[in-house]
Design an enzyme around this catalytic site. Structure first.
Site, PDB file in Angstrom:
ATOM      1  CG  ASP A 113     -60.352 -56.544 -99.692  1.00  0.00           C
ATOM      2  OD1 ASP A 113     -59.353 -55.867-100.022  1.00  0.00           O
ATOM      3  OD2 ASP A 113     -60.258 -57.646 -99.153  1.00  0.00           O
ATOM      4  CG  HIS A 114     -57.640 -50.945 -99.982  1.00  0.00           C
ATOM      5  ND1 HIS A 114     -57.571 -51.286 -98.673  1.00  0.00           N
ATOM      6  CD2 HIS A 114     -56.377 -50.983-100.450  1.00  0.00           C
ATOM      7  CE1 HIS A 114     -56.315 -51.529 -98.351  1.00  0.00           C
ATOM      8  NE2 HIS A 114     -55.563 -51.345 -99.411  1.00  0.00           N
ATOM      9  CG  HIS A 145     -56.089 -56.985 -98.311  1.00  0.00           C
ATOM     10  ND1 HIS A 145     -57.247 -56.293 -98.549  1.00  0.00           N
ATOM     11  CD2 HIS A 145     -55.413 -56.287 -97.375  1.00  0.00           C
ATOM     12  CE1 HIS A 145     -57.271 -55.231 -97.770  1.00  0.00           C
ATOM     13  NE2 HIS A 145     -56.172 -55.201 -97.050  1.00  0.00           N
ATOM     14  CG  ASP A 177     -53.795 -55.672 -91.157  1.00  0.00           C
ATOM     15  OD1 ASP A 177     -54.827 -54.981 -91.136  1.00  0.00           O
ATOM     16  OD2 ASP A 177     -52.686 -55.239 -91.523  1.00  0.00           O
TER      17      ASP A 177
HETATM   18  N1  LIG Z   1     -56.697 -45.110 -92.148  1.00  0.00           N
HETATM   19  C1  LIG Z   1     -56.564 -46.006 -93.084  1.00  0.00           C
HETATM   20  O1  LIG Z   1     -55.704 -45.927 -93.960  1.00  0.00           O
HETATM   21  C2  LIG Z   1     -57.486 -47.188 -93.138  1.00  0.00           C
HETATM   22  C3  LIG Z   1     -57.233 -48.198 -94.081  1.00  0.00           C
HETATM   23  C4  LIG Z   1     -58.111 -49.275 -94.148  1.00  0.00           C
HETATM   24  C5  LIG Z   1     -59.210 -49.340 -93.325  1.00  0.00           C
HETATM   25  N2  LIG Z   1     -59.422 -48.350 -92.421  1.00  0.00           N
HETATM   26  C6  LIG Z   1     -60.614 -48.445 -91.564  1.00  0.00           C
HETATM   27  O2  LIG Z   1     -61.350 -47.233 -91.649  1.00  0.00           O
HETATM   28  C7  LIG Z   1     -61.938 -46.933 -90.411  1.00  0.00           C
HETATM   29  C8  LIG Z   1     -61.499 -45.549 -89.971  1.00  0.00           C
HETATM   30  O3  LIG Z   1     -60.103 -45.523 -89.819  1.00  0.00           O
HETATM   31  P1  LIG Z   1     -59.316 -44.174 -89.487  1.00  0.00           P
HETATM   32  O4  LIG Z   1     -57.876 -44.534 -89.603  1.00  0.00           O
HETATM   33  O5  LIG Z   1     -59.831 -43.040 -90.286  1.00  0.00           O
HETATM   34  O6  LIG Z   1     -59.686 -43.963 -87.938  1.00  0.00           O
HETATM   35  P2  LIG Z   1     -59.449 -42.662 -87.042  1.00  0.00           P
HETATM   36  O7  LIG Z   1     -58.419 -41.781 -87.634  1.00  0.00           O
HETATM   37  O8  LIG Z   1     -59.253 -43.151 -85.658  1.00  0.00           O
HETATM   38  O9  LIG Z   1     -60.851 -41.886 -87.111  1.00  0.00           O
HETATM   39  C9  LIG Z   1     -61.969 -42.300 -86.379  1.00  0.00           C
HETATM   40  C10 LIG Z   1     -63.114 -41.345 -86.642  1.00  0.00           C
HETATM   41  O10 LIG Z   1     -64.244 -41.800 -85.909  1.00  0.00           O
HETATM   42  C11 LIG Z   1     -64.736 -40.700 -85.129  1.00  0.00           C
HETATM   43  N3  LIG Z   1     -65.295 -41.191 -83.869  1.00  0.00           N
HETATM   44  C12 LIG Z   1     -64.715 -42.061 -83.012  1.00  0.00           C
HETATM   45  N4  LIG Z   1     -65.569 -42.320 -82.001  1.00  0.00           N
HETATM   46  C13 LIG Z   1     -66.694 -41.599 -82.245  1.00  0.00           C
HETATM   47  C14 LIG Z   1     -67.941 -41.470 -81.598  1.00  0.00           C
HETATM   48  N5  LIG Z   1     -68.229 -42.137 -80.475  1.00  0.00           N
HETATM   49  N6  LIG Z   1     -68.855 -40.680 -82.160  1.00  0.00           N
HETATM   50  C15 LIG Z   1     -68.611 -39.987 -83.287  1.00  0.00           C
HETATM   51  N7  LIG Z   1     -67.441 -40.059 -83.942  1.00  0.00           N
HETATM   52  C16 LIG Z   1     -66.512 -40.863 -83.428  1.00  0.00           C
HETATM   53  C17 LIG Z   1     -63.541 -39.812 -84.888  1.00  0.00           C
HETATM   54  O11 LIG Z   1     -64.060 -38.546 -84.648  1.00  0.00           O
HETATM   55  P3  LIG Z   1     -63.461 -37.533 -83.543  1.00  0.00           P
HETATM   56  O12 LIG Z   1     -61.982 -37.736 -83.611  1.00  0.00           O
HETATM   57  O13 LIG Z   1     -63.912 -36.214 -84.040  1.00  0.00           O
HETATM   58  O14 LIG Z   1     -64.007 -37.941 -82.256  1.00  0.00           O
HETATM   59  C18 LIG Z   1     -62.848 -39.918 -86.242  1.00  0.00           C
HETATM   60  O15 LIG Z   1     -63.474 -39.073 -87.163  1.00  0.00           O
HETATM   61  C19 LIG Z   1     -61.495 -48.039 -89.457  1.00  0.00           C
HETATM   62  O16 LIG Z   1     -62.473 -49.033 -89.439  1.00  0.00           O
HETATM   63  C20 LIG Z   1     -60.259 -48.610 -90.105  1.00  0.00           C
HETATM   64  O17 LIG Z   1     -60.080 -49.962 -89.795  1.00  0.00           O
HETATM   65  C21 LIG Z   1     -58.590 -47.273 -92.305  1.00  0.00           C
END
Ligand SMILES: NC(=O)c1ccc[n+]([C@@H]2O[C@H](COP(=O)([O-])OP(=O)(O)OC[C@H]3O[C@@H](n4cnc5c(N)ncnc54)[C@H](OP(=O)(O)O)[C@@H]3O)[C@@H](O)[C@H]2O)c1
Length: 514
Positions: free
Chosen positions: A200-201, A263, A258
């Site tokens: 939980d950041h 948080h 969310d």
């Molecule tokens: N972004 C943020 O600021 C943030 C903040 C808090 C929490 N989070 C959490 O962090 C996690 C990631 O978020 P994100 O924003 O980085 O998501 P994202 O941009 O959608 O990235 C998803 C990643 O998962 C990979 N992926 C998806 N399906 C796949 C599969 N079947 N096999 C292998 N790789 C697969 C994608 O790879 P490819 O595109 O190469 O397929 C990509 O690298 C989520 O749980 C989110 O809730 C994110």
């Protein structure tokens, strides 16, 4: 950089440099937004400050057919844009990039984990270092269980003489009690709880950690931290942004999943908990769980009276016209998802009986700000000839989590001159001013370091997550029933719906201006 830090005498006690074992950080979802914007920039900053071990690797795992060099190039772009410590010259970057690797694979293909395992084993053998692994799930949440199960089946999760194994799981951890419990079961079938780091950041933020120091390293606050002296507590998490690119996820989740389940409840537990027997992960988590268990479950009547839900319409935020929530791409035109919520909640225990905890969070509000305020009771008898407004004012201790992390205490003083005229003044402590502006590492830096050190204090335990869902599930269900409070509307760029003000006005109170 290190030398600069130590020039500030107030930083002399900063905890730097506890030894970290050689480690490979394996990022599942390495081509995604979180890796590019947060994780790799955080690791780069730590590397530049000499906080990572010499034998340190990052291995990215995702579907895209990238080479090691493609991965390095993309990460350089992220680091240039988002890293706290800038890339000052090519050699700094090249030293770091040398330890970045990419393995292509699919989360749902068990045999591809064997390839990853072989790659990691070979890396450790080549450098003759222990094969310690920190798996980081930066993946869409629907894949968490697959990844953990596949790692388990590939024999990649057992601590052994070769090295330790830990796993960091991003939020959200489940979308209700049943899914969170199921995910915990999958996790426990592959790993011990001591290997699990549920992130939980907010817990990586200085002020949130400072709640514990403020309360338990000072003698003056704890004696008044209870129902005898505290009138009520407010927790506000205001965002000025809309749903952006996360609309698909957000429309399913809404503000309660969310922000509140994780948080806000984390902050609340740190504010309300009893002193732990030690500054140690399980001792602190035991006390946090007790708070969640003491929170009064919301029944139908409370949901109707003590909760407010709302959604933003078009408006002006920070000088810019913005569309309403239902006009955002990937949001259903008639979506009933709440982008704002306010609650009045009680913690039924000896310390807090009868003290309301008011909590609110929303998107597209006036500004971005997170703070906790402890509102103390008014003096029992007013000696001075105060106006009715002055009589209303009470001492308030405010913990600002973002932006401008700091602490402020409001109290009454006499205005200089003849006669007694009183005015409220604020005594302020600001992290930026006291410790230097570069003093607050990004929350991810702190949390990644802690996970590498094996310190789970700032991560949620399985029962914390489950208790939080137990409290939230009835609210979400209640909001879907025919007795739900109406979904209010608030204009983007305001402080939320009138109903949220009415929630406090009913009790003769008002929200603090952020
Ligand atoms: N972004 C943020 O600021 C943030 C903040 C808090 C929490 N989070 C959490 O962090 C996690 C990631 O978020 P994100 O924003 O980085 O998501 P994202 O941009 O959608 O990235 C998803 C990643 O998962 C990979 N992926 C998806 N399906 C796949 C599969 N079947 N096999 C292998 N790789 C697969 C994608 O790879 P490819 O595109 O190469 O397929 C990509 O690298 C989520 O749980 C989110 O809730 C994110």
């Amino acid at each position: 950089m290190m030398a600069d830090k130590l020039k500030n005498p107030l930083r002399a006690g900063t905890r730097v440099g506890q030894r970290i074992d050689p480690v490979s950080v394996v990022i599942f979802g390495a081509t995604g937004d979180l890796t590019h914007r947060k994780l790799v920039p955080a690791l780069f900053s730590l590397a530049q400050e000499g906080q990572l071990p010499a034998d340190f690797n990052i291995i990215g795992f995702a579907r895209r057919p990238w080479s090691h060099d493609d991965f390095r190039q993309k990460m350089l772009e992220g680091v240039r844009e988002f890293s706290r410590v800038p890339v000052e010259n090519d050699s700094d970057w090249e030293r770091f990039a040398h330890d970045l690797y990419y393995v292509r694979g699919h989360f749902t293909e068990p045999e591809e984990y064997q390839g990853l395992d072989q790659f990691l084993t070979k890396q450790a053998q080549q450098t003759n270092s222990p094969d310690n692994r920190l798996y980081y799930l930066a993946a869409p949440p629907q894949f968490y269980a697959d990844i953990i199960a596949n790692l388990g089946q590939a024999g990649m999760t057992h601590d052994s003489e070769a090295g330790w194994r830990r796993i960091v799981v991003e939020k959200p951890f489940g979308h209700d009690l049943a899914s969170a419990t199921a995910l915990n079961e999958v996790a426990h079938s592959a790993l011990g709880e001591h290997q699990m780091y549920r992130i939980d950041h907010y817990l990586g933020k200085e002020t949130v950690q400072n709640i514990l120091v403020l309360r338990f390293a000072n003698a003056i606050f704890e004696p008044i931290w209870n129902r005898r002296y505290v009138d009520h507590v407010q927790i506000s998490v205001a965002e000025s942004v809309g749903v952006g690119s996360r609309a698909g996820y957000y429309d399913q989740a809404g503000v309660v999943r969310d922000i509140f389940q994780n948080h806000i409840f984390q902050i609340l537990t740190l504010i309300a908990m009893e002193p732990p027997i030690a500054f140690e992960a399980n001792a602190i988590r035991d006390e946090k769980v007790k708070v969640l268990r003491a929170m009064r479950p919301m029944d139908r009547q409370h949901i109707l009276e003590d909760t407010v839900r709302a959604q933003y319409s078009a408006g002006v935020v920070e000088g810019e016209h913005v569309p309403g929530y239902c006009e955002a791409p990937k949001v259903a035109e008639d979506s009933q998802t709440a982008t704002y919520a306010a609650f009045k909640w009680y913690v039924d225990n000896w310390r807090w009986q009868g003290v309301p905890f008011y909590m609110r969070s929303g998107k597209r509000l006036v500004t971005r700000a997170t703070e906790v305020s402890i509102h103390f009771k008014r003096p029992p008898h007013m000696l001075f000839d105060a106006s009715s407004e002055e009589r209303m004012r009470a001492n308030v201790l405010t913990l600002r989590v973002q932006p401008d992390e700091g602490i402020a205490l409001r109290f009454e003083t006499k205005v200089p001159g003849q006669g007694i005229v009183q005015r409220a003044v604020t005594m302020e402590f600001s992290y930026g001013a006291s410790f230097g502006t570069d003093s607050s590492p990004d929350a991810y830096e702190r949390l990644l370091l802690d996970a590498m050190r094996g310190d789970a204090t700032l991560f949620a335990r399985h029962d914390e997550i489950e208790w939080a869902w137990k409290l939230i599930d009835p609210v979400i269900e209640g909001w879907q029933s025919s007795e739900a409070p109406p979904l209010e509307t608030y204009e983007a760029g305001t402080w939320g719906p009138d109903a949220a003000d009415a929630l406090l006005a009913r009790d003769g109170r008002q929200w603090r201006r952020l």
